[in-house]
Design an enzyme around this catalytic site. Structure first.
Site, PDB file in Angstrom:
ATOM      1  N   SER A 134      28.872   1.350  70.408  1.00  0.00           N
ATOM      2  CA  SER A 134      29.780   0.524  69.593  1.00  0.00           C
ATOM      3  C   SER A 134      31.136   1.212  69.581  1.00  0.00           C
ATOM      4  O   SER A 134      31.248   2.413  69.881  1.00  0.00           O
ATOM      5  CB  SER A 134      29.231   0.458  68.161  1.00  0.00           C
ATOM      6  OG  SER A 134      30.197  -0.040  67.271  1.00  0.00           O
ATOM      7  N   TYR A 147      24.840   4.123  60.646  1.00  0.00           N
ATOM      8  CA  TYR A 147      25.187   3.402  61.882  1.00  0.00           C
ATOM      9  C   TYR A 147      26.116   4.253  62.747  1.00  0.00           C
ATOM     10  O   TYR A 147      25.900   4.439  63.949  1.00  0.00           O
ATOM     11  CB  TYR A 147      25.861   2.076  61.502  1.00  0.00           C
ATOM     12  CG  TYR A 147      26.139   1.140  62.655  1.00  0.00           C
ATOM     13  CD1 TYR A 147      25.194   0.210  63.064  1.00  0.00           C
ATOM     14  CD2 TYR A 147      27.355   1.180  63.341  1.00  0.00           C
ATOM     15  CE1 TYR A 147      25.444  -0.664  64.117  1.00  0.00           C
ATOM     16  CE2 TYR A 147      27.617   0.322  64.391  1.00  0.00           C
ATOM     17  CZ  TYR A 147      26.658  -0.603  64.773  1.00  0.00           C
ATOM     18  OH  TYR A 147      26.919  -1.458  65.827  1.00  0.00           O
TER      19      TYR A 147
END
Ligand SMILES: NC(=O)c1ccc[n+]([C@@H]2O[C@H](COP(=O)([O-])OP(=O)(O)OC[C@H]3O[C@@H](n4cnc5c(N)ncnc54)[C@H](O)[C@@H]3O)[C@@H](O)[C@H]2O)c1
Length: 252
Positions: A134, A147
């Protein structure tokens, strides 16, 4: 280059599904792994592939997935580590069990799947591992500690295994997208709209796309196309890299 055996995790939805569709469209045999059984079976059937119901936060499920893929198709040539979830919460309130789950699913599972698929790739002298990281593997944002820690860890795993794979024809790369139009992002839009008391469109334009030069969400198929490129001969010398698809977010 067709007819490879490709394992895609989190393939019942969003990016994973688009990746499985892209790989199947190129003639690869796809193995779709997901905890979501109904959608996973339906899509695997449509793509002529195999569905393996897997809760990849469990170590044994990671082993069983690679065993099932190899039992069905004889090998594992392509591994796309994609399954992931998001949880937005300040660090002092972040549930500890949620941290454990997210690190297991988004960092330990990619490690284990790499470890178990590796001997097949090494034996064939050819392998492609694509880790769906990401923009949050490169940058931090507040309230996403698990995350962002998992995605940063995934970048380290990508680089280390790229070094080890070079001698065996195995490339390992990460893709670092900004916001992609998937159910994961849709849930964030909804919860942020409620938290801030603003319309969904304002969440997208004022929060999600604030740092972007190109003011739109990325489509899942654009990530599928990037995976195809990384699996192609044209990318044979790309390894250990991060392919950033972030609408210009990290350029600033
Ligand atoms: N959507 C984005 O904006 C975006 C941006 C950057 C990176 N990513 C990454 O892309 C990946 C896919 O996200 P998405 O947006 O397609 O989300 P999504 O929610 O559409 O799909 C995620 C899939 O993972 C599966 N999954 C969840 N827990 C699982 C478990 N324990 N075991 C197996 N499968 C499980 C879900 O059932 C689902 O099918 C994630 O790793 C995410 O971090 C997404």
């Amino acid at each position: 280059m067709a007819g490879k055996v490709a394992v895609v995790t989190g393939a019942a939805s969003g990016i994973g599904l688009a990746v499985a569709e892209a790989l199947a469209g190129q003639g690869h045999r796809v193995v779709l792994a997901d905890v979501s059984e109904e959608a996973g079976r339906e899509h695997a059937g449509r793509l002529g592939g195999l569905f393996v119901k897997s809760d990849l936060s469990k170590r044994e499920a990671c082993r069983e997935l690679i065993v099932a893929a190899a039992a069905e198709y004889g090998s594992v040539d392509i591994l796309v580590n994609n399954a992931g979830v998001q949880h937005v919460c300040p660090v002092e309130e972040f549930p500890e069990e949620k941290w454990d789950f997210m690190i297991s699913l988004m960092l330990t599972a990619p490690f284990l799947l790499t470890r178990y698929a590796w001997p097949y790739m090494k034996q064939n002298g050819w392998g492609r591992i694509v880790n769906i990281s990401s923009v949050h593997g490169l940058r931090a944002s507040e309230f996403k500690s698990a995350y962002i820690s998992a995605k940063h860890g995934m970048m380290g795993l990508t680089k280390t295994t790229a070094l080890e794979g070079g001698a065996h024809g195995i490339t390992v790369n990460a893709i670092c997208p900004a916001y992609v139009r998937t159910p994961l992002v849709d849930n964030q839009i909804e919860s942020q709209a409620q938290t801030h008391g603003i319309p969904r469109e304002a969440v997208i334009s004022d929060i999600m796309l604030k740092k972007a030069a190109i003011k739109r969400l990325i489509e899942p198929g654009e990530i599928g196309a990037a995976v195809l490129f990384l699996c192609s001969d044209a990318a044979a010398c790309m390894t250990g890299s991060d392919l950033t698809i972030d609408c210009g977010w990290t350029a600033a």
